[in-house]
Design a protein around this motif. Sequence first.
Motif, PDB file in Angstrom:
ATOM      1  N   MET A   5       0.829  -1.210   0.000  1.00 47.60           N
ATOM      2  CA  MET A   5       0.000   0.000   0.000  1.00 47.60           C
ATOM      3  C   MET A   5       0.863   1.260   0.000  1.00 47.60           C
ATOM      4  N   ILE A   6       1.960   1.238   0.744  1.00 50.58           N
ATOM      5  CA  ILE A   6       2.831   2.409   0.784  1.00 50.58           C
ATOM      6  C   ILE A   6       4.114   2.189  -0.011  1.00 50.58           C
ATOM      7  N   GLY A   7       4.301   0.963  -0.536  1.00 49.77           N
ATOM      8  CA  GLY A   7       5.471   0.673  -1.354  1.00 49.77           C
ATOM      9  C   GLY A   7       6.779   0.787  -0.603  1.00 49.77           C
ATOM     10  N   GLN A   8       6.811   0.248   0.615  1.00 49.06           N
ATOM     11  CA  GLN A   8       8.006   0.384   1.423  1.00 49.06           C
ATOM     12  C   GLN A   8       8.444  -0.976   1.966  1.00 49.06           C
ATOM     13  N   ALA A   9       9.744  -1.242   1.875  1.00 46.60           N
ATOM     14  CA  ALA A   9      10.330  -2.486   2.372  1.00 46.60           C
ATOM     15  C   ALA A   9      11.183  -2.208   3.600  1.00 46.60           C
ATOM     16  N   GLN A 104      13.296  -2.556  -4.665  1.00 44.86           N
ATOM     17  CA  GLN A 104      13.410  -2.496  -6.128  1.00 44.86           C
ATOM     18  C   GLN A 104      12.138  -3.037  -6.768  1.00 44.86           C
ATOM     19  N   TYR A 105      11.615  -4.140  -6.230  1.00 40.91           N
ATOM     20  CA  TYR A 105      10.364  -4.707  -6.743  1.00 40.91           C
ATOM     21  C   TYR A 105       9.225  -3.691  -6.621  1.00 40.91           C
ATOM     22  N   PHE A 106       9.092  -3.092  -5.447  1.00 38.23           N
ATOM     23  CA  PHE A 106       8.034  -2.084  -5.254  1.00 38.23           C
ATOM     24  C   PHE A 106       8.197  -0.935  -6.233  1.00 38.23           C
ATOM     25  N   ASP A 107       9.416  -0.431  -6.362  1.00 33.87           N
ATOM     26  CA  ASP A 107       9.658   0.730  -7.216  1.00 33.87           C
ATOM     27  C   ASP A 107       9.373   0.432  -8.688  1.00 33.87           C
ATOM     28  N   GLU A 108       9.628  -0.802  -9.114  1.00 34.52           N
ATOM     29  CA  GLU A 108       9.470  -1.139 -10.530  1.00 34.52           C
ATOM     30  C   GLU A 108       8.102  -1.695 -10.900  1.00 34.52           C
ATOM     31  N   TYR A 109       7.465  -2.423  -9.969  1.00 33.54           N
ATOM     32  CA  TYR A 109       6.290  -3.190 -10.363  1.00 33.54           C
ATOM     33  C   TYR A 109       5.000  -2.861  -9.618  1.00 33.54           C
ATOM     34  N   VAL A 110       5.077  -2.161  -8.520  1.00 35.26           N
ATOM     35  CA  VAL A 110       3.864  -1.927  -7.730  1.00 35.26           C
ATOM     36  C   VAL A 110       3.453  -0.460  -7.837  1.00 35.26           C
ATOM     37  N   PRO A 111       2.285  -0.203  -8.404  1.00 33.84           N
ATOM     38  CA  PRO A 111       1.822   1.191  -8.487  1.00 33.84           C
ATOM     39  C   PRO A 111       1.446   1.711  -7.093  1.00 33.84           C
ATOM     40  N   HIS A 112       1.856   2.937  -6.808  1.00 31.97           N
ATOM     41  CA  HIS A 112       1.494   3.561  -5.530  1.00 31.97           C
ATOM     42  C   HIS A 112       1.445   5.052  -5.671  1.00 31.97           C
TER      43      HIS A 112
END
Length: 112
Positions: A5-9, A104-112
């Motif tokens: 939801m927030i795109g944070q790891a 990297q996965y969040f930044d490239e593949y998950v819209p937020h």
Amino acid sequence: MGNTMIGQATPLAVIQSTVNDARFAEIKALIDKWGPTRLVVGLPFHPDGAEHDMTARCRKFANQLNGRFNLPVVLVDERYSSAMIAAKRGEIIDDRAAAIILQQYFDEYVPH
């Protein structure tokens, strides 16, 4: 561990077991506790993008995760993830490197 939801790891844990069954038991405990919707596995390559022995081992590991836990597994290029961390000699950084791979996965593949 990450939040789509927030795109944070964030770093979570380092698996310490040296025996496969024990490793997968630790992974199962984390899955049971956190309830992820998918798993992300770092895929190593040589700097020029060529595959090597660890690339095949990571693909096999990803397949085993999918088979054992019935969760989708996403492979993410992990080149330079460890190099991005300032660490002291001998310091275990696997959890922080994993968080970078997940980010990297969040930044490239998950819209937020």
